[in-house]
Scaffold this motif. Sequence first.
Motif, short mmCIF file in Angstrom:
data_model
loop_
_atom_site.label_atom_id
_atom_site.label_comp_id
_atom_site.label_asym_id
_atom_site.label_seq_id
_atom_site.Cartn_x
_atom_site.Cartn_y
_atom_site.Cartn_z
N HIS A 356 5.31 26.34 -4.91
CA HIS A 356 5.51 25.69 -6.21
C HIS A 356 6.12 26.72 -7.16
N ARG A 357 7.36 26.54 -7.53
CA ARG A 357 8.06 27.47 -8.40
C ARG A 357 8.39 26.82 -9.73
N GLN A 358 8.96 27.65 -10.62
CA GLN A 358 9.34 27.14 -11.93
C GLN A 358 10.56 26.22 -11.77
N GLY A 359 10.37 24.95 -12.01
CA GLY A 359 11.47 23.99 -11.96
C GLY A 359 11.82 23.48 -10.58
N GLU A 360 11.11 23.91 -9.54
CA GLU A 360 11.44 23.44 -8.20
C GLU A 360 10.25 23.59 -7.27
N VAL A 361 10.34 22.92 -6.15
CA VAL A 361 9.34 23.03 -5.11
C VAL A 361 10.09 23.26 -3.79
N ALA A 362 9.64 24.26 -3.03
CA ALA A 362 10.30 24.63 -1.78
C ALA A 362 9.35 24.42 -0.61
N MET A 363 9.91 24.01 0.51
CA MET A 363 9.09 23.82 1.72
C MET A 363 9.86 24.35 2.93
N GLN A 364 9.12 24.81 3.91
CA GLN A 364 9.73 25.35 5.13
C GLN A 364 8.78 25.09 6.29
N VAL A 365 9.33 24.61 7.37
CA VAL A 365 8.58 24.41 8.61
C VAL A 365 9.30 25.20 9.70
N GLU A 366 8.60 26.18 10.25
CA GLU A 366 9.20 27.07 11.25
C GLU A 366 8.32 27.13 12.49
N ASN A 367 8.94 26.90 13.61
CA ASN A 367 8.18 27.02 14.86
C ASN A 367 8.75 28.18 15.69
N GLY A 368 7.84 28.80 16.42
CA GLY A 368 8.26 29.86 17.32
C GLY A 368 8.74 29.30 18.64
N PRO A 369 9.01 30.15 19.61
CA PRO A 369 9.45 29.66 20.92
C PRO A 369 8.30 28.99 21.67
N CYS A 370 8.63 28.12 22.57
CA CYS A 370 7.62 27.43 23.37
C CYS A 370 6.94 28.43 24.31
#
Length: 421
Positions: A356-370
């Motif tokens: 939660h940032r000033q004026g924006e919201v950021a999201m990230q979904v990162e998966n590693g190797p199987c």
Amino acid sequence: MTSTGEEQGKAGAGRDGPLWWDRRRSALWDVGLGAVSAVECGVEGVGFAREAGIPVFTGVLFGLLVGSVLVLRQRWPIVVVLVGIAVSPAAMGFLLGVVGLYTLAASEVPRRITATLASMSLAATFVAMYMRTRAADPEVTLTLVITLSVFVAVALTVPPVLFGLYTAARRRLMESLQERADSLERELSLLADRAEERAEWARTEERTRIARDMHDVVAHRVSLMVVHAAALQAIAAKDPVKAAKNAALVGDMGRQALTELREMLGVLRAQTPKPAAVAVPVALVGSFEDGPTLGELEALVGQSRAAGMVVELDVRGEYRAYVAEVEQTAYRVVQEALTNCHKHAAGARVVVRLAHRQGEVAMQVENGPCDGKAAEPGLPSGGNGLVGMRERVLALGGVFVSGPTDGGGFKVSAVLPSERG
């Protein structure tokens, strides 16, 4: 008719009259005026013949020819006025002069020509009246003769000219009002067409948005159901308790998927336009209010954990409520990214980051190797997941990036403005 014959000849549309007349009624009216004028001038030709010392027949014939010129008043109004001025010394053509001046003033002839001919008619009438009055009674005072001559000249010239100018001005006003009415009608028609286009565009946009929601709901819920069903199949004989737990989870997932599908289908039915409707559907944006929010993100991650996925949730910054579009879009991005992890990264470790940032919201979904140990669930992929996420984010003025990582995994990142632009 009040325009010249040349201009009337150009306006051929809607004409039903002979020759230069646009209407039969106008032709009959002018022929009648010409007949009356011819009779008047023919009678006045008797006195003219006696004064000029010519045969009465010749004077009457001359009067008939002069009076009949009035028939041409709409074709050549200048000619009619000139003929009236020419015969004014013969004391004939009263109707010819009056109607000719009116027609000239009411036509589209330049005003300088109208003023010139009206002045010539005024002067000719004044001179003719002055000479006849002096000849009839030489003992009449000069002042009386001049006064009488001026009065008659003005009475026979000014009123028809003024009335003709008034008629022309009124006609131009009516034409202007008609043009404005036509222009307004065209504008209203154009606005109606644009409103219909906007309504159709809005309906298409809403159908696309709901189609994306349905894809996300079905893909995520069914993916989890398949994962749980696979686990249930593997442990059914070894661990009945855990198998029962997985079976209950599958049932819950199915019921949740059905509930969300019913809600979205209900929105679709409510927004089906009636045949006569043109306005933009009013519930297009309102349906966002019923969608998921970032407050439900923990539960979403918990469902993936329950399906056996190792998921870490990292939330930074102070949470605050955003507009419904931002809340739902952020949730759907994370949901679709997790669904892709179930499909394509079985056994991989997944990290979900939310800032939660000033004026924006950021999201990230990162998966590693199987890890190579977990079996692929065999879930089908339509190739619409990343496309739908990108469309959602860009529609709100955000930034979307996706692609493989250096460690052999995959990463999905999105940044949304906290207020919809």
